[in-house]
Design a protein around this motif. Structure first.
Motif, PDB file in Angstrom:
ATOM      1  N   MET A 195     -89.472 100.572 -16.715  1.00 13.24           N
ATOM      2  CA  MET A 195     -89.681 101.912 -16.155  1.00 13.24           C
ATOM      3  C   MET A 195     -88.488 102.423 -15.346  1.00 13.24           C
ATOM      4  N   LYS A 196     -87.633 101.510 -14.847  1.00 11.84           N
ATOM      5  CA  LYS A 196     -86.422 101.973 -14.171  1.00 11.84           C
ATOM      6  C   LYS A 196     -85.472 102.585 -15.199  1.00 11.84           C
ATOM      7  N   PRO A 197     -84.670 103.547 -14.884  1.00 13.83           N
ATOM      8  CA  PRO A 197     -84.518 104.200 -13.575  1.00 13.83           C
ATOM      9  C   PRO A 197     -85.437 105.405 -13.371  1.00 13.83           C
ATOM     10  N   LYS A 198     -86.360 105.652 -14.307  1.00 19.75           N
ATOM     11  CA  LYS A 198     -87.272 106.789 -14.133  1.00 19.75           C
ATOM     12  C   LYS A 198     -88.224 106.575 -12.961  1.00 19.75           C
ATOM     13  N   LYS A 199     -88.614 105.323 -12.745  1.00 19.42           N
ATOM     14  CA  LYS A 199     -89.528 105.001 -11.651  1.00 19.42           C
ATOM     15  C   LYS A 199     -89.160 103.643 -11.085  1.00 19.42           C
ATOM     16  N   PHE A 200     -89.120 103.565  -9.753  1.00 20.90           N
ATOM     17  CA  PHE A 200     -88.799 102.312  -9.079  1.00 20.90           C
ATOM     18  C   PHE A 200     -90.006 101.820  -8.284  1.00 20.90           C
ATOM     19  N   SER A 201     -90.163 100.506  -8.212  1.00 21.26           N
ATOM     20  CA  SER A 201     -91.170  99.940  -7.317  1.00 21.26           C
ATOM     21  C   SER A 201     -90.614 100.013  -5.897  1.00 21.26           C
ATOM     22  N   PRO A 202     -91.436  99.747  -4.876  1.00 23.05           N
ATOM     23  CA  PRO A 202     -90.935  99.814  -3.498  1.00 23.05           C
ATOM     24  C   PRO A 202     -89.817  98.817  -3.190  1.00 23.05           C
ATOM     25  N   VAL A 203     -89.665  97.761  -4.008  1.00 21.64           N
ATOM     26  CA  VAL A 203     -88.682  96.724  -3.681  1.00 21.64           C
ATOM     27  C   VAL A 203     -87.486  96.697  -4.628  1.00 21.64           C
ATOM     28  N   HIS A 204     -87.500  97.516  -5.668  1.00 19.95           N
ATOM     29  CA  HIS A 204     -86.391  97.516  -6.624  1.00 19.95           C
ATOM     30  C   HIS A 204     -85.458  98.702  -6.385  1.00 19.95           C
ATOM     31  N   HIS A 205     -84.171  98.462  -6.560  1.00 15.49           N
ATOM     32  CA  HIS A 205     -83.181  99.495  -6.258  1.00 15.49           C
ATOM     33  C   HIS A 205     -82.120  99.669  -7.346  1.00 15.49           C
ATOM     34  N   LEU A 206     -81.814  98.615  -8.100  1.00 19.43           N
ATOM     35  CA  LEU A 206     -80.785  98.692  -9.126  1.00 19.43           C
ATOM     36  C   LEU A 206     -81.345  99.304 -10.403  1.00 19.43           C
ATOM     37  N   GLU A 207     -80.501 100.017 -11.130  1.00 21.24           N
ATOM     38  CA  GLU A 207     -80.956 100.643 -12.364  1.00 21.24           C
ATOM     39  C   GLU A 207     -81.033  99.663 -13.525  1.00 21.24           C
ATOM     40  N   GLY A 208     -80.287  98.570 -13.441  1.00 20.62           N
ATOM     41  CA  GLY A 208     -80.224  97.629 -14.554  1.00 20.62           C
ATOM     42  C   GLY A 208     -81.405  96.678 -14.635  1.00 20.62           C
ATOM     43  N   LEU A 209     -81.374  95.826 -15.654  1.00 24.96           N
ATOM     44  CA  LEU A 209     -82.411  94.823 -15.873  1.00 24.96           C
ATOM     45  C   LEU A 209     -82.187  93.621 -14.957  1.00 24.96           C
ATOM     46  N   CYS A 210     -83.171  92.743 -14.895  1.00 22.49           N
ATOM     47  CA  CYS A 210     -83.048  91.439 -14.229  1.00 22.49           C
ATOM     48  C   CYS A 210     -82.572  91.565 -12.780  1.00 22.49           C
ATOM     49  N   GLU A 211     -83.288  92.337 -11.991  1.00 21.65           N
ATOM     50  CA  GLU A 211     -82.920  92.537 -10.592  1.00 21.65           C
ATOM     51  C   GLU A 211     -83.615  91.515  -9.698  1.00 21.65           C
ATOM     52  N   LEU A 212     -82.825  90.770  -8.924  1.00 15.53           N
ATOM     53  CA  LEU A 212     -83.381  89.866  -7.927  1.00 15.53           C
ATOM     54  C   LEU A 212     -83.749  90.659  -6.684  1.00 15.53           C
ATOM     55  N   VAL A 213     -84.889  90.336  -6.094  1.00 18.71           N
ATOM     56  CA  VAL A 213     -85.375  91.115  -4.958  1.00 18.71           C
ATOM     57  C   VAL A 213     -85.329  90.335  -3.646  1.00 18.71           C
ATOM     58  N   CYS A 214     -86.005  89.184  -3.601  1.00 21.03           N
ATOM     59  CA  CYS A 214     -86.196  88.476  -2.329  1.00 21.03           C
ATOM     60  C   CYS A 214     -84.961  87.723  -1.848  1.00 21.03           C
ATOM     61  N   SER A 215     -84.185  87.191  -2.752  1.00 20.13           N
ATOM     62  CA  SER A 215     -83.061  86.337  -2.394  1.00 20.13           C
ATOM     63  C   SER A 215     -82.052  86.340  -3.526  1.00 20.13           C
ATOM     64  N   ASN A 216     -80.833  85.934  -3.207  1.00 20.19           N
ATOM     65  CA  ASN A 216     -79.835  85.790  -4.275  1.00 20.19           C
ATOM     66  C   ASN A 216     -79.656  84.326  -4.667  1.00 20.19           C
TER      67      ASN A 216
END
Length: 433
Positions: free
Chosen positions: A31-52
Motif C-alpha cells: 500500500m505504500k506510498p499511497k498509504k502508510f501505517s503509523p510506524v512506516h516512513h520509507l516508500e520502498g519495500l522491506c522497511e525495518l521499523v523497531c531496530s536496525n
C-alpha cells in the motif's frame, strides 16, 4: 497461474522473491506510498521499523543459525543486508534506507513480479500469501478473521519471560508440587526475606516500556496483571500471588520458604520454563537485571522476555498447516509476524517457506515441511502445533529445536553440534528445491 502476495515487508519480499525464482508469476501488493501505517516512513519495500539490528551472526546462537539456514535458501533479505551492513560487533546491523533500497531493486528486477501499490481489502481469489504484518486492520483484518474462523488476538498482551532450562541454578532451586499433590513438575526458586525485600524494591522501581494507547481498561488486565503493577499494591502482595510459598516445603531445609517463584515446563522436551505469573511490561534490560536477583536465576538465559503491546496475529496452531496454508483453504498461506513468529529474521524465514510452498502448490509439487531439528523447521513447528494453551509469539531459540541424538554435554559444544546437523540437513533440502 500467479501467486498474490499481500505485504511488502520482510516476509512478503522473501515470498515474492522465491516464487519468482521458481518461475511463477507474482502480484505483490504494497500500500505504500499511497498509504502508510503509523510506524512506516520509507516508500520502498522491506522497511525495518523497531531496530536496525538483525542480531547475532554466530553459528552457536539461535539467531546466527537461523541466518545460516536462510542463506542456504538464498535469502534476499540477508543478501541485501550484507550490502547495507554497518559495524555492530558480532551482530548484523544495517542501514535501514540502504536495505530497503537494495531489496526493492532486486524485487523490481524480476520481470515476473508485478508490484501493485494499493491497499488490499480482501484476500484475492487463487493462491495467495498474507504477509500484512501485526498492524493489519480494516476490511482485510475482517476478511482474515472471517476466513480463519478464529478470533484475532488483538489487544495489549502481557506475557511472562521464558527461561532456558540449562541456565537455571538447581543448587538454588528444587522440583516440587504444592502440598505434595501430583507430580513434582514445577521448579521452585526460593527467596529468603532479605532476598525478597531487595528484589521487591528493585521491581517496583524498575523502568517500564511506555505504551501509546490507554491500557487502564480492566478488560485488558483481567488475568494478565503485570507483576510490577501487582507489586505496587503492597510489599506482601506477591507473597500472596505468584511468589506464594504456601504448600511448598524446601527439601534442603525441611521448611517453607519466605517466597517462591515457580517455573513451569513450557515445551515437551523440557528445555524451556515459563516464569509463572510473571507477566511484565518492564524494559528488557530491567527484566534481566531484576529477575536475575532471584538466586536460581542468577545466570538465567532468557529465551523470550516478557512483553506487553498491541499485537495482531492469527491463532496459527489452530488454523495453519505445517506448510503455512490454512487448514480450511489450502490456497491461502500466511507468513511473517501475523503468524506469531517474533523478530525480523524469523518473519523473513517464514516468508521463504511460505513462498516456496505457494509456488510448489501452483506447480503441482509436494509442499515442503522442514524437520524439527533445524531452526527454521522448529520455528514453524512451534507456531503450527496445538496444545500449548494460550498461543504467544516466539522467536528463534535452542529451546524449541529437536535435540535428539546430540551427545555433547558442554552447552557451547552442544549448540555447535546442533548447528552442524541442522545446516547439513538444510543444505540437502535447499539443493532440491
Amino acid at each position: 497461474m500467479k501467486v498474490n502476495v499481500i505485504g511488502g515487508g520482510l516476509a512478503g519480499c522473501e515470498a515474492a522473491y522465491h516464487i519468482a525464482k521458481m518461475g511463477v508469476d507474482v502480484a505483490l501488493y504494497e500500500m505504500k506510498p499511497k498509504k502508510f501505517s503509523p510506524v512506516h516512513h520509507l516508500e520502498g519495500l522491506c522497511e525495518l521499523v523497531c531496530s536496525n539490528s538483525l542480531k547475532s551472526m554466530e553459528k552457536t546462537s539461535a539467531s546466527g543459525l537461523l541466518k545460516l539456514e536462510m542463506e542456504e535458501f538464498d535469502s534476499v533479505v540477508l543478501k541485501c543486508a550484507k550490502i547495507a551492513q554497518v559495524p555492530a560487533g558480532g551482530a548484523l546491523a544495517v542501514d535501514r534506507e540502504v536495505l530497503s533500497r537494495e531489496v526493492t531493486k532486486v524485487i523490481k528486477s524480476f520481470p515476473n513480479i508485478e508490484i501493485i501499490h494499493e491497499e488490499v481489502k480482501k484476500i484475492p481469489e487463487g493462491v495467495s500469501i498474507v504477509a500484512s504484518g501485526p498492524l493489519t486492520e480494516g476490511p482485510l483484518y475482517e476478511d482474515i478473521a472471517k476466513r480463519t474462523g478464529e478470533e484475532y488476538l488483538n489487544f495489549y498482551d502481557a506475557a511472562a519471560p521464558i527461561i532456558e532450562a540449562d541456565s537455571i541454578d538447581m543448587d538454588n532451586a528444587y522440583f516440587g508440587a504444592r502440598y505434595g499433590k501430583g507430580t513434582a513438575d514445577y521448579i521452585n526458586c526460593p527467596l529468603t526475606k532479605e532476598e525478597y525485600l531487595a528484589f521487591y524494591e528493585n521491581l517496583i522501581n524498575a523502568e517500564t516500556i511506555p505504551l501509546k494507547e490507554n491500557i487502564e481498561n480492566p478488560k485488558v488486565f483481567e488475568g494478565c496483571m503485570p507483576v510490577e503493577i501487582m507489586a505496587k499494591r503492597g510489599v506482601d502482595t506477591l507473597r500472596f500471588g505468584p511468589l506464594k510459598p504456601v504448600g511448598l516445603i524446601n527439601p534442603k531445609t525441611g521448611k517453607e520458604d519466605y517466597a517462591v517463584l515457580q517455573l513451569r515446563q513450557d515445551d515437551v522436551a523440557k528445555t524451556m520454563y515459563n516464569m509463572v505469573g510473571f507477566q511484565t511490561n518492564l524494559k528488557w534490560g530491567e527484566q534481566k537485571r531484576v529477575f536475575s536477583m532471584i538466586p536460581a536465576l542468577k545466570n538465567a538465559v532468557f529465551l523470550r522476555y516478557g512483553v506487553m503491546h498491541r499485537n495482531t496475529y492469527i491463532n496459527s496452531p489452530k488454523v495453519l498447516q505445517k506448510t503455512l496454508n490454512l487448514k480450511s483453504d489450502p490456497n491461502v498461506f500466511f507468513a511473517g509476524q501475523i503468524t506469531g513468529v517474533e523478530g525480523y529474521m524469523e518473519s523473513a524465514a517464514c516468508g521463504i517457506i511460505a513462498g516456496i510452498n505457494a509456488a510448489r502448490l501452483v506447480l503441482g509439487k509436494e509442499m515442503l515441511i522442514l524437520p524439527q531439528n533445524t531452526m527454521m523447521g522448529a520455528l514453524i513447528n512451534y507456531i503450527t502445533t496445538e496444545g500449548k494453551g494460550d498461543f504467544q509469539p516466539m522467536n528463534a531459540n535452542f529451546g524449541i529445536i529437536d535435540k535428539g541424538g546430540i551427545k555433547a554435554k558442554n552447552k557451547k559444544e552442544r549448540y555447535a553440534e546442533i548447528a552442524d546437523r541442522s545446516l547439513e540437513t538444510i543444505k540437502k533440502i535447499a539443493q532440491n528445491i
